[in-house]
Structures are given as C-alpha cells and as structure tokens.
Design a protein around this motif. Sequence first.
Motif, PDB file in Angstrom:
ATOM      1  N   ASP A 185     -91.079  21.994 -29.664  1.00 44.73           N
ATOM      2  CA  ASP A 185     -90.493  23.430 -30.085  1.00 44.73           C
ATOM      3  C   ASP A 185     -90.509  24.225 -28.985  1.00 44.73           C
ATOM      4  OD1 ASP A 185     -89.333  25.746 -31.244  1.00 44.73           O
ATOM      5  OD2 ASP A 185     -89.085  24.405 -32.869  1.00 44.73           O
ATOM      6  N   ASP A 194     -90.348  27.326 -29.247  1.00 40.16           N
ATOM      7  CA  ASP A 194     -90.797  28.560 -30.191  1.00 40.16           C
ATOM      8  C   ASP A 194     -92.522  28.524 -29.574  1.00 40.16           C
ATOM      9  OD1 ASP A 194     -91.918  30.684 -31.684  1.00 40.16           O
ATOM     10  OD2 ASP A 194     -90.141  30.394 -32.851  1.00 40.16           O
ATOM     11  N   GLN A 195     -92.836  29.280 -28.991  1.00 42.27           N
ATOM     12  CA  GLN A 195     -94.324  29.352 -28.799  1.00 42.27           C
ATOM     13  C   GLN A 195     -95.196  29.705 -29.918  1.00 42.27           C
ATOM     14  OE1 GLN A 195     -95.918  28.321 -25.758  1.00 42.27           O
ATOM     15  NE2 GLN A 195     -93.939  27.698 -25.417  1.00 42.27           N
ATOM     16  N   GLN A 196     -94.778  30.645 -30.696  1.00 44.67           N
ATOM     17  CA  GLN A 196     -95.446  30.751 -32.015  1.00 44.67           C
ATOM     18  C   GLN A 196     -95.413  29.756 -32.930  1.00 44.67           C
ATOM     19  OE1 GLN A 196     -93.859  34.162 -34.239  1.00 44.67           O
ATOM     20  NE2 GLN A 196     -95.601  34.434 -35.639  1.00 44.67           N
ATOM     21  N   ILE A 197     -94.520  28.731 -32.965  1.00 47.22           N
ATOM     22  CA  ILE A 197     -94.597  27.667 -34.016  1.00 47.22           C
ATOM     23  C   ILE A 197     -95.607  26.865 -33.248  1.00 47.22           C
ATOM     24  CG2 ILE A 197     -93.273  25.565 -34.668  1.00 47.22           C
ATOM     25  CD1 ILE A 197     -91.066  27.142 -34.815  1.00 47.22           C
ATOM     26  N   ARG A 246     -88.886  24.706 -40.118  1.00 47.54           N
ATOM     27  CA  ARG A 246     -87.760  24.560 -39.434  1.00 47.54           C
ATOM     28  C   ARG A 246     -86.624  23.940 -40.213  1.00 47.54           C
ATOM     29  NH1 ARG A 246     -85.785  26.353 -35.065  1.00 47.54           N
ATOM     30  NH2 ARG A 246     -87.752  26.629 -33.992  1.00 47.54           N
ATOM     31  N   GLY A 250     -84.006  28.123 -32.912  1.00 50.83           N
ATOM     32  CA  GLY A 250     -84.170  29.539 -32.694  1.00 50.83           C
ATOM     33  C   GLY A 250     -84.667  30.322 -34.037  1.00 50.83           C
ATOM     34  N   PRO A 251     -85.269  31.624 -34.006  1.00 48.16           N
ATOM     35  CA  PRO A 251     -85.970  32.061 -35.217  1.00 48.16           C
ATOM     36  C   PRO A 251     -85.079  32.220 -36.368  1.00 48.16           C
ATOM     37  CG  PRO A 251     -84.894  33.729 -33.378  1.00 48.16           C
ATOM     38  CD  PRO A 251     -84.742  32.323 -32.905  1.00 48.16           C
ATOM     39  N   VAL A 304     -86.219  29.254 -38.746  1.00 47.53           N
ATOM     40  CA  VAL A 304     -87.372  28.979 -39.078  1.00 47.53           C
ATOM     41  C   VAL A 304     -87.745  30.021 -40.530  1.00 47.53           C
ATOM     42  CG1 VAL A 304     -89.789  29.124 -38.495  1.00 47.53           C
ATOM     43  CG2 VAL A 304     -87.963  28.758 -36.812  1.00 47.53           C
TER      44      VAL A 304
END
Length: 246
Positions: free
Chosen positions: A113, A115-118, A152, A158-159, A162
């Motif tokens: 993913d 998304d680095q936070q995920i 997700r 994309g945010p 999530v």
Amino acid sequence: FKALAAEVALGHVGIVFGWQVSRLARNNAEWYQLLDLAALLGTLIGDTDGIDDPRLYNDRLLLGLKGTMSEAEHYLMQQRLNAGRLSKVQRGEYVQRLPTGLVRLSDKSVIKDPDQQIQHVIGLVLSKFEEFGSAFQVLRYCKQQEILLPRRHGNGVGPDNVRWRRPSEATMSAILTNPAYAGAFVHGRRTSDPQRHSPGRRTPVMVRRPMEEWQCLIQDASPASISWTQYLANRARLSDNTPRSM
C-alpha cells in the motif's frame, strides 16, 4: 421458490409458467415438494415443451425426469466452475481479497500500500510480536499507546477507503496469521464444514485448516513485510500461546 410454493399451497395459483420449469428448484427434494403441492391443489406446470398436470402419472413422470436432469446439470456446472477456479489457483492467478497493507493494480500485480502510515502500523504490529512473543502483549501495547489499526474498504487506494479502528483480538490475529504479509499466495486456509451447518444459516460455516491441508501455497508471490521463516516462527509462537493469549 418459497414464495411460489406458499402461493401454490394457498390455492392462489392455477398454473406455473416457466421457460424451463425444472429451474424452479435446484434439487429434487424441492422440486418434488412443488409437484406434490401442485398435484394436491390441481396446479398445472407449463414450459416451452407444453403443459403438464402433476396429477397424471405420465406427466408427473416427465416432470420428475426434468427435475433429475436439472439437478445433474447443476452439479456438472459447479464441477466445471470449481475446476476452472482451481486451475487459476494453482497458477497463482486467482484474484482474491488482499489484506490491508497490500493493493492490486490494474494489471493484477500486487504491491505494498502506498500509504506510509498503513505500512508503518502493519510493520509495527509484526515487529512488536517478534519482540514480545505474545499477541496479547502486542494488543495491550497498541491500546496503551492508543494505536489504531487500519482496515481498507473496497478496491480504491486513498485515505477515503481506509477506516482506523481500535485494536482487537480478531484484528490482531488476522495480521499475525495472514501469510500474505510473508509474500505468499495461499488458497484454502478456510473451507466450509457441512457438519457444522446451522439451520436457517444461508452461508456455510467456515473453519480454519492446518497448513498441510491448504489447497495452494506459492511463496514470493507478492512484496513481503516479514520472511517466510519468521512467519512460520510466528505461527508456532501463536500456537504455543493460544491458551494464555488468544
């Protein structure tokens, strides 16, 4: 089918029309239930071959043969579909739902993913389990640090797709036991168990299968967050800790 059988039983139906009336039911038990009701109340059965009266022996015999052929056709159709799916599974081409942290591109390839936070949270859970050796300890750590776990929804990236939720035993177990995080394509980890069927339940009860009973296992099929060796070690730890932690 239940609505139709109820209307016939109440005497509201004089004739049932169908392009192929044998498709009204997919097993002989249901089909003969309808025929018994139709014969009792004088309801006729009609399709492109003509009109049959279930009260007449010859017509009932013909309708019974149509039901048997329909059941056999349904069985063969299921066998062909299963064979096609298993063929894709064995080639690693079967498209199945990916866990949070992995996404599938339009060309069917799988990447981590973006998304680095995920990625950070998934990696944190895996590394903390390696440190603590207990899923319960990781769960307690996440709660103490007020760490939310991502989930997700849908296929979008994309945010907006999530949802961040408080950690639970179920979500913790889902991350630690999923071989996809070790880069493996696996099919058949869970299968239906007919012996555990509950009356009134529309979907079959799914049970976990031991690794030696998985239908397919292909390593290095997608980007990995942990090695396969570490995944096996995690499974062994979870098995040892089951009475205490999970």
